[in-house]
Motif scaffolding. Sequence first.
Motif, PDB file in Angstrom:
ATOM      1  N   HIS A   1       0.870  -1.193   0.000  1.00 37.05           N
ATOM      2  CA  HIS A   1       0.000   0.000   0.000  1.00 37.05           C
ATOM      3  C   HIS A   1       0.899   1.232   0.000  1.00 37.05           C
ATOM      4  CE1 HIS A   1      -3.146   2.785   0.797  1.00 37.05           C
ATOM      5  NE2 HIS A   1      -3.954   2.001   1.502  1.00 37.05           N
ATOM      6  N   VAL A   2       0.759   2.068  -1.034  1.00 33.69           N
ATOM      7  CA  VAL A   2       1.654   3.232  -1.138  1.00 33.69           C
ATOM      8  C   VAL A   2       0.998   4.533  -0.651  1.00 33.69           C
ATOM      9  CG1 VAL A   2       3.115   2.210  -2.916  1.00 33.69           C
ATOM     10  CG2 VAL A   2       1.139   3.604  -3.610  1.00 33.69           C
ATOM     11  N   TYR A   3      -0.152   4.403   0.001  1.00 34.37           N
ATOM     12  CA  TYR A   3      -0.788   5.541   0.674  1.00 34.37           C
ATOM     13  C   TYR A   3      -0.646   6.862  -0.072  1.00 34.37           C
ATOM     14  CZ  TYR A   3      -1.866   2.684   4.721  1.00 34.37           C
ATOM     15  OH  TYR A   3      -2.379   1.723   5.554  1.00 34.37           O
ATOM     16  N   HIS A   4      -1.191   6.917  -1.276  1.00 37.68           N
ATOM     17  CA  HIS A   4      -1.335   8.234  -1.898  1.00 37.68           C
ATOM     18  C   HIS A   4      -2.090   9.138  -0.921  1.00 37.68           C
ATOM     19  CE1 HIS A   4      -1.963  11.443  -4.644  1.00 37.68           C
ATOM     20  NE2 HIS A   4      -3.259  11.278  -4.643  1.00 37.68           N
ATOM     21  N   LEU A   5      -3.102   8.534  -0.267  1.00 34.38           N
ATOM     22  CA  LEU A   5      -3.842   9.252   0.768  1.00 34.38           C
ATOM     23  C   LEU A   5      -4.033   8.332   1.966  1.00 34.38           C
ATOM     24  CD1 LEU A   5      -6.621  10.803  -1.517  1.00 34.38           C
ATOM     25  CD2 LEU A   5      -4.744  12.056  -0.452  1.00 34.38           C
ATOM     26  N   TYR A   6      -4.074   8.919   3.143  1.00 37.00           N
ATOM     27  CA  TYR A   6      -4.427   8.163   4.346  1.00 37.00           C
ATOM     28  C   TYR A   6      -5.826   8.586   4.762  1.00 37.00           C
ATOM     29  CZ  TYR A   6      -4.487   5.869   8.802  1.00 37.00           C
ATOM     30  OH  TYR A   6      -4.837   5.043   9.836  1.00 37.00           O
ATOM     31  N   VAL A   7      -6.775   7.654   4.659  1.00 31.91           N
ATOM     32  CA  VAL A   7      -8.187   8.005   4.800  1.00 31.91           C
ATOM     33  C   VAL A   7      -8.821   7.295   5.994  1.00 31.91           C
ATOM     34  CG1 VAL A   7     -10.443   7.965   3.634  1.00 31.91           C
ATOM     35  CG2 VAL A   7      -8.360   8.407   2.317  1.00 31.91           C
ATOM     36  N   ILE A   8      -9.496   8.075   6.829  1.00 35.50           N
ATOM     37  CA  ILE A   8     -10.243   7.491   7.952  1.00 35.50           C
ATOM     38  C   ILE A   8     -11.741   7.730   7.739  1.00 35.50           C
ATOM     39  CG2 ILE A   8      -8.363   7.788   9.603  1.00 35.50           C
ATOM     40  CD1 ILE A   8      -9.893  10.233  10.738  1.00 35.50           C
TER      41      ILE A   8
ATOM     42  N   SER B   1      -9.347  12.633   4.752  1.00 34.21           N
ATOM     43  CA  SER B   1      -7.955  12.310   4.431  1.00 34.21           C
ATOM     44  C   SER B   1      -7.039  13.132   5.337  1.00 34.21           C
ATOM     45  CB  SER B   1      -7.642  12.634   2.968  1.00 34.21           C
ATOM     46  OG  SER B   1      -8.619  12.077   2.112  1.00 34.21           O
ATOM     47  N   LEU B   2      -6.190  12.436   6.083  1.00 31.93           N
ATOM     48  CA  LEU B   2      -5.270  13.107   7.013  1.00 31.93           C
ATOM     49  C   LEU B   2      -3.957  13.446   6.295  1.00 31.93           C
ATOM     50  CD1 LEU B   2      -5.844  10.845  10.180  1.00 31.93           C
ATOM     51  CD2 LEU B   2      -7.019  12.977   9.520  1.00 31.93           C
ATOM     52  N   PRO B   3      -3.157  14.347   6.856  1.00 31.47           N
ATOM     53  CA  PRO B   3      -1.881  14.700   6.209  1.00 31.47           C
ATOM     54  C   PRO B   3      -1.065  13.449   5.885  1.00 31.47           C
ATOM     55  CG  PRO B   3      -2.298  16.175   8.051  1.00 31.47           C
ATOM     56  CD  PRO B   3      -3.368  15.126   8.093  1.00 31.47           C
ATOM     57  N   MET B   4      -0.534  13.383   4.664  1.00 33.68           N
ATOM     58  CA  MET B   4       0.242  12.221   4.235  1.00 33.68           C
ATOM     59  C   MET B   4       1.202  12.638   3.135  1.00 33.68           C
ATOM     60  SD  MET B   4       1.280   9.079   3.994  1.00 33.68           S
ATOM     61  CE  MET B   4       0.291   8.054   5.076  1.00 33.68           C
ATOM     62  N   TYR B   5       2.486  12.497   3.405  1.00 32.43           N
ATOM     63  CA  TYR B   5       3.517  12.754   2.392  1.00 32.43           C
ATOM     64  C   TYR B   5       4.848  12.253   2.933  1.00 32.43           C
ATOM     65  CZ  TYR B   5       3.674  16.853   5.502  1.00 32.43           C
ATOM     66  OH  TYR B   5       3.679  17.669   6.596  1.00 32.43           O
ATOM     67  N   PRO B   6       5.762  11.882   2.034  1.00 30.16           N
ATOM     68  CA  PRO B   6       7.091  11.514   2.513  1.00 30.16           C
ATOM     69  C   PRO B   6       7.717  12.718   3.211  1.00 30.16           C
ATOM     70  CG  PRO B   6       6.971  11.356   0.092  1.00 30.16           C
ATOM     71  CD  PRO B   6       5.635  11.792   0.575  1.00 30.16           C
ATOM     72  N   GLY B   7       8.226  12.488   4.411  1.00 27.00           N
ATOM     73  CA  GLY B   7       8.796  13.594   5.178  1.00 27.00           C
ATOM     74  C   GLY B   7       7.891  13.992   6.338  1.00 27.00           C
ATOM     75  N   LEU B   8       6.659  13.478   6.333  1.00 24.96           N
ATOM     76  CA  LEU B   8       5.771  13.674   7.487  1.00 24.96           C
ATOM     77  C   LEU B   8       6.377  12.889   8.646  1.00 24.96           C
ATOM     78  CD1 LEU B   8       2.928  14.695   8.533  1.00 24.96           C
ATOM     79  CD2 LEU B   8       2.050  12.455   7.873  1.00 24.96           C
ATOM     80  N   GLU B   9       6.639  13.581   9.749  1.00 18.39           N
ATOM     81  CA  GLU B   9       7.376  12.930  10.834  1.00 18.39           C
ATOM     82  C   GLU B   9       6.438  12.223  11.818  1.00 18.39           C
ATOM     83  OE1 GLU B   9       9.959  15.878  12.551  1.00 18.39           O
ATOM     84  OE2 GLU B   9      10.703  16.404  10.550  1.00 18.39           O
ATOM     85  N   GLU B  10       7.001  11.234  12.510  1.00 18.29           N
ATOM     86  CA  GLU B  10       6.182  10.492  13.474  1.00 18.29           C
ATOM     87  C   GLU B  10       5.656  11.417  14.561  1.00 18.29           C
ATOM     88  OE1 GLU B  10       8.072   6.818  14.727  1.00 18.29           O
ATOM     89  OE2 GLU B  10       7.541   5.911  12.795  1.00 18.29           O
ATOM     90  N   SER B  11       6.456  12.418  14.932  1.00 17.08           N
ATOM     91  CA  SER B  11       5.987  13.353  15.963  1.00 17.08           C
ATOM     92  C   SER B  11       4.766  14.128  15.461  1.00 17.08           C
ATOM     93  CB  SER B  11       7.098  14.318  16.355  1.00 17.08           C
ATOM     94  OG  SER B  11       7.510  15.071  15.235  1.00 17.08           O
ATOM     95  N   GLN B  12       4.742  14.404  14.153  1.00  8.45           N
ATOM     96  CA  GLN B  12       3.588  15.114  13.581  1.00  8.45           C
ATOM     97  C   GLN B  12       2.360  14.211  13.563  1.00  8.45           C
ATOM     98  OE1 GLN B  12       5.824  16.222   9.927  1.00  8.45           O
ATOM     99  NE2 GLN B  12       5.126  18.309  10.349  1.00  8.45           N
ATOM    100  N   ILE B  13       2.588  12.930  13.200  1.00  4.57           N
ATOM    101  CA  ILE B  13       1.468  11.974  13.214  1.00  4.57           C
ATOM    102  C   ILE B  13       0.932  11.829  14.631  1.00  4.57           C
ATOM    103  CG2 ILE B  13       0.799   9.572  12.784  1.00  4.57           C
ATOM    104  CD1 ILE B  13       2.908   9.523  10.535  1.00  4.57           C
ATOM    105  N   GLU B  14       1.853  11.761  15.606  1.00  2.00           N
ATOM    106  CA  GLU B  14       1.436  11.669  17.013  1.00  2.00           C
ATOM    107  C   GLU B  14       0.570  12.862  17.404  1.00  2.00           C
ATOM    108  OE1 GLU B  14       5.110  11.202  19.125  1.00  2.00           O
ATOM    109  OE2 GLU B  14       5.043   9.009  18.942  1.00  2.00           O
ATOM    110  N   PHE B  15       0.970  14.040  16.904  1.00  3.63           N
ATOM    111  CA  PHE B  15       0.209  15.243  17.210  1.00  3.63           C
ATOM    112  C   PHE B  15      -1.187  15.186  16.588  1.00  3.63           C
ATOM    113  CE2 PHE B  15      -1.050  19.625  15.994  1.00  3.63           C
ATOM    114  CZ  PHE B  15      -1.266  20.131  17.266  1.00  3.63           C
ATOM    115  N   VAL B  16      -1.278  14.706  15.354  1.00  6.91           N
ATOM    116  CA  VAL B  16      -2.582  14.581  14.687  1.00  6.91           C
ATOM    117  C   VAL B  16      -3.461  13.603  15.465  1.00  6.91           C
ATOM    118  CG1 VAL B  16      -3.797  13.855  12.580  1.00  6.91           C
ATOM    119  CG2 VAL B  16      -1.653  15.122  12.389  1.00  6.91           C
ATOM    120  N   VAL B  17      -2.873  12.444  15.819  1.00  9.61           N
ATOM    121  CA  VAL B  17      -3.641  11.418  16.540  1.00  9.61           C
ATOM    122  C   VAL B  17      -4.101  11.947  17.902  1.00  9.61           C
ATOM    123  CG1 VAL B  17      -3.479   9.149  17.638  1.00  9.61           C
ATOM    124  CG2 VAL B  17      -2.555   9.477  15.336  1.00  9.61           C
TER     125      VAL B  17
END
Length: 377
Positions: free
Chosen positions: A285-292, A352-368
Amino acid sequence: MLNKIPFVDLSYQHNPLENEFKTAINSVIYRGDFVLGQAVTEFEAAFSSVSGVSYGVGVASGTEGIAMGLQACGIGQNDEVIVPSNTFIATIIGILKAGAKPILVDCDLETALIDLSAINQVITNKTKAILPVHLYGQMVSPTELLNLAKKHNLLIFEDAAQAHLAHRDNYIAGSVGIASAFSFYPSKNLGAFGNGGMVLTNSEKIAQQVKTLRNYGAPQKYLHTELGTNSRLDSIQAAILNVKLPHLTNWNNLRNKAGKFYDLGLQELENNGIIPLKNLANEGHVYHLYVIRITENCPLTRDELQNKLAQTGIQTGIHYPLPCHLQPAYKFLGYHKGNFPNAELLSEQILSLPMYPGLEESQIEFVVKTIKSLVTK
Ligand SMILES: *Cc1c(COP(=O)(O)O)cnc(C)c1O
């Protein structure tokens, strides 16, 4: 804003390659082969090769790739093409441009991919092809597709515009059917600095036919054997894509990792109505988009959640807010509300949540963490 997280940020991909881009563009300027030049031939060979397909033909966009690709497969007037309603409208435009009739079907609620079990009911003696869309970067099951196509004697033409180098069941996106179309729109997993597209096929005849169609219907200069058009991939765009292609696998891996990290973080919010779309392709899965999905168990509606996230500086998107069968311009196809309940429900639930190469885990943690604070009481 302190923790502003954009929906897409291409700077991680582009900044380190700035000098290479300049060199690549300069070499096109120096050679002067702006149309169907060396960079196009090189990129056609490179992209088809990594996708495991014999021929690639560079075209002006993904939309045109679908249109000319179908035409080159002999699909047009009086032919029916089965396609999911929950896709970007360009899929439908491509089918109509080829002269064929799109026959819409519903999707699966958990993956948002075409519901292959719905195909049985719409097959007629005019049905020529299934056009699966590898939506959001996840391939429709190649095994099931091939079984179904064989059983009903149908062609498969893949819309792989969101799925460059996605894989599943040992198949790479674009290598499953008779032919496939890709888009290199800037925000796609492999994006140019403008528009671009490609048709992939293992058939020399189909590849040659797309080459003819994209170039005024002329297999050789000033001999017009087909009612063609002007729809070629620019050399400058191909030069950019040649620079980016070697990095695609790494970028896709970063997207896959980010997707899994989101999945992990959001797991505990299932009882609060937050349900990520299912990944059945694992590493492929290459996650063009991350969709919830924001379902009925969530105390907020999708739109309320989207607005609250925006206030926190988190940009999101909806792909897509109105399924194709309900789009005003496509009323003539004869569909109406209620025809495709899953597509309709998803259009109201997806985010669709933010998704791109370079999105950091700390940013994902913040979104979650932000979503969690909004949906738990
Ligand atoms: C982007 C996209 C297209 C169209 O590609 P363009 O290059 O913009 O014409 C077609 N289908 C899907 C699923 C897409 O996401």
